[in-house]
Design a protein around this motif. Sequence first.
Motif, PDB file in Angstrom:
ATOM      1  N   CYS A 122       8.633  18.363  16.485  1.00 39.47           N
ATOM      2  CA  CYS A 122       7.973  19.391  15.491  1.00 39.47           C
ATOM      3  C   CYS A 122       8.480  19.320  14.048  1.00 39.47           C
ATOM      4  CB  CYS A 122       8.246  20.516  16.192  1.00 39.47           C
ATOM      5  SG  CYS A 122      10.044  21.278  16.268  1.00 39.47           S
ATOM      6  N   CYS A 157      16.582  20.972  19.980  1.00 39.50           N
ATOM      7  CA  CYS A 157      15.620  21.855  19.318  1.00 39.50           C
ATOM      8  C   CYS A 157      14.886  22.915  19.772  1.00 39.50           C
ATOM      9  CB  CYS A 157      14.492  21.019  18.726  1.00 39.50           C
ATOM     10  SG  CYS A 157      13.229  21.954  17.712  1.00 39.50           S
ATOM     11  N   CYS A 166      12.242  23.892  20.689  1.00 44.15           N
ATOM     12  CA  CYS A 166      11.196  23.220  21.345  1.00 44.15           C
ATOM     13  C   CYS A 166      11.695  22.718  22.502  1.00 44.15           C
ATOM     14  CB  CYS A 166      10.201  22.560  20.747  1.00 44.15           C
ATOM     15  SG  CYS A 166      10.951  20.716  20.186  1.00 44.15           S
ATOM     16  N   CYS A 184      14.059  17.098  14.630  1.00 41.87           N
ATOM     17  CA  CYS A 184      13.661  17.141  15.990  1.00 41.87           C
ATOM     18  C   CYS A 184      12.309  16.066  15.612  1.00 41.87           C
ATOM     19  CB  CYS A 184      13.005  18.558  16.327  1.00 41.87           C
ATOM     20  SG  CYS A 184      11.766  18.563  17.496  1.00 41.87           S
TER      21      CYS A 184
HETATM   22 ZN   LIG Z   1      11.451  20.645  18.047  1.00 42.41          ZN
END
Ligand SMILES: [Zn+2]
Length: 92
Positions: free
Chosen positions: A41, A6, A8, A38
């Motif tokens: 998030c 992801c 993130c 993910c």
């Molecule tokens: Zn994420």
Amino acid sequence: MMKEKCLCGNQIQMQFKDELGRVIDRLVTIKNVPIYYCTDCEEGYMTGPDCLQFADRVREAVELGVEELEFEREKGMEFDQVALNNFTHCKK
Ligand SMILES: [Zn+2]
């Protein structure tokens, strides 16, 4: 098995989900859509070909006048390395 991350930085995992699609004012449910999620998030991703397939299935469901349709990935549409699109972009 695809190992993608992801934005993130977390690992994403493929899950089969029922997703809503829209054509103008018609809402239809496409069942068992392969989406990479993910866990952190909760962002969803789809491969480019799956993205197109999702749009096709939504259109097909509307044309058939049904409220839901199975996703049904076409044969040979498995990839080791493909670009992933943010799922929200696939729904447009
Ligand atoms: Zn994420």
